[in-house]
Scaffold this active site. Structure first.
Site, PDB file in Angstrom:
ATOM      1  CE  LYS A  13      -4.233  -1.367   2.409  1.00  0.00           C
ATOM      2  NZ  LYS A  13      -5.071  -1.015   3.568  1.00  0.00           N
ATOM      3  CG  ASP A  70     -11.339   0.686   7.326  1.00  0.00           C
ATOM      4  OD1 ASP A  70     -10.461  -0.072   7.769  1.00  0.00           O
ATOM      5  OD2 ASP A  70     -12.556   0.445   7.447  1.00  0.00           O
ATOM      6  N   GLY A 154      -7.129 -11.188  -0.786  1.00  0.00           N
ATOM      7  CA  GLY A 154      -8.412 -11.158  -0.083  1.00  0.00           C
ATOM      8  C   GLY A 154      -9.568 -11.749  -0.878  1.00  0.00           C
ATOM      9  CG  ASP A 156      -8.896  -8.827  -5.481  1.00  0.00           C
ATOM     10  OD1 ASP A 156      -9.830  -8.023  -5.688  1.00  0.00           O
ATOM     11  OD2 ASP A 156      -7.775  -8.469  -5.108  1.00  0.00           O
TER      12      ASP A 156
HETATM   13  P1  IMP Z   1      -7.884  -2.910   5.225  1.00  0.00           P
HETATM   14  O1  IMP Z   1      -8.449  -1.713   4.542  1.00  0.00           O
HETATM   15  O2  IMP Z   1      -6.429  -3.071   4.991  1.00  0.00           O
HETATM   16  O3  IMP Z   1      -8.285  -2.982   6.661  1.00  0.00           O
HETATM   17  O4  IMP Z   1      -8.519  -4.179   4.495  1.00  0.00           O
HETATM   18  C1  IMP Z   1      -9.774  -4.650   4.759  1.00  0.00           C
HETATM   19  C2  IMP Z   1     -10.048  -5.995   4.145  1.00  0.00           C
HETATM   20  O5  IMP Z   1     -10.961  -5.799   3.066  1.00  0.00           O
HETATM   21  C3  IMP Z   1      -8.890  -6.751   3.560  1.00  0.00           C
HETATM   22  O6  IMP Z   1      -8.237  -7.518   4.508  1.00  0.00           O
HETATM   23  C4  IMP Z   1      -9.606  -7.630   2.540  1.00  0.00           C
HETATM   24  O7  IMP Z   1     -10.214  -8.698   3.187  1.00  0.00           O
HETATM   25  C5  IMP Z   1     -10.722  -6.721   2.045  1.00  0.00           C
HETATM   26  N1  IMP Z   1     -10.315  -5.966   0.849  1.00  0.00           N
HETATM   27  C6  IMP Z   1     -10.131  -4.632   0.754  1.00  0.00           C
HETATM   28  N2  IMP Z   1      -9.764  -4.286  -0.484  1.00  0.00           N
HETATM   29  C7  IMP Z   1      -9.698  -5.424  -1.195  1.00  0.00           C
HETATM   30  C8  IMP Z   1      -9.343  -5.709  -2.551  1.00  0.00           C
HETATM   31  O8  IMP Z   1      -8.989  -4.831  -3.364  1.00  0.00           O
HETATM   32  N3  IMP Z   1      -9.391  -7.002  -2.898  1.00  0.00           N
HETATM   33  C9  IMP Z   1      -9.750  -7.984  -2.046  1.00  0.00           C
HETATM   34  N4  IMP Z   1     -10.065  -7.786  -0.783  1.00  0.00           N
HETATM   35  C10 IMP Z   1     -10.055  -6.503  -0.342  1.00  0.00           C
END
Ligand code: IMP
Length: 198
Positions: A13, A70, A154, A156
């Site tokens: 990120k 988030d 995740g 996807d």
């Molecule tokens: P965070 O924003 O890093 O807390 O991520 C939240 C969660 O949302 C991740 O762990 C994934 O499970 C899901 N997520 C967020 N963005 C994506 C994406 O682009 N692809 C797949 N899963 C996602």
């Protein structure tokens, strides 16, 4: 050069945001590089709230501008689940193969038109003087019938993009960046930073 601290421990990120914000007169650093080592409880019930909680905490800890994002998956047929609990859904340590299959199973018998879902991202920008901005974007799709694709992460592999005829784990990282919730929210924030005296 003014510092902008990105509230993440995720190096992918960080690299992504550095690319998107390149050309802006800011030094983008990670929490670690800024010497911030705090535990943040993300107990908001919206993406915006959680992004703000993180960015506020980091800005306060280091007295600099901070950005946090988030994100998560919102499935309409599941009343918006897993939503802000996307990372924690079925337990943080449960594999995404299991989480993804569980979502497919919960949607058994649900027809195409009711399988709508979106990835949502809120990016919060907090200034040490208290100014706060949130940029929220989504990527629309549907929950597929099987796990497919090796790219991305995740959820996807179950996120089907009808206009591509593929999941977001089957398109290239560049293609995904161009249309993704996070890419769009971060680019919106970049435009704001470019267009404003900060
Ligand atoms: P965070 O924003 O890093 O807390 O991520 C939240 C969660 O949302 C991740 O762990 C994934 O499970 C899901 N997520 C967020 N963005 C994506 C994406 O682009 N692809 C797949 N899963 C996602």
């Amino acid at each position: 050069m003014e510092k902008l601290v990105f509230a993440t421990g995720n190096m992918n990120k960080l690299r992504e945001i550095k690319e998107i914000l390149s050309g802006i007169n800011l030094e983008i650093v990670s929490m670690k590089e800024a010497g911030v080592d705090i535990d943040i409880v993300e107990d908001g019930d919206t993406f915006e709230a959680n992004a703000l909680i993180k960015a506020r905490a980091v800005s306060k800890a280091c007295g600099a501008m901070a950005v946090a994002d988030d994100s998560g998956l919102v499935v309409d047929a599941l009343g918006g689940e897993p939503g802000v609990y996307s990372a924690r859904y079925m337990g943080e340590d449960t594999s995404y193969d299991i989480k993804n299959q569980a979502i497919i199973d919960r949607l058994e018998g649900v027809p195409d038109e009711e399988r709508t879902a979106r990835f949502v991202c809120a990016a919060a920008l907090v200034f040490p003087d208290g100014r706060e901005y949130v940029f929220k974007e989504a990527m629309e799709g549907r929950i597929g019938y099987e796990i497919a694709g090796e790219n991305g992460f995740g959820y996807d592999p179950i996120f089907y993009l009808p206009e591509y005829g593929k999941t977001s784990a089957e398109i290239s990282p560049e293609e995904k960046n161009a249309i993704s919730h996070r890419g769009k929210a971060m680019r919106e924030m970049a435009e704001f930073l470019r267009g404003n005296q900060i």
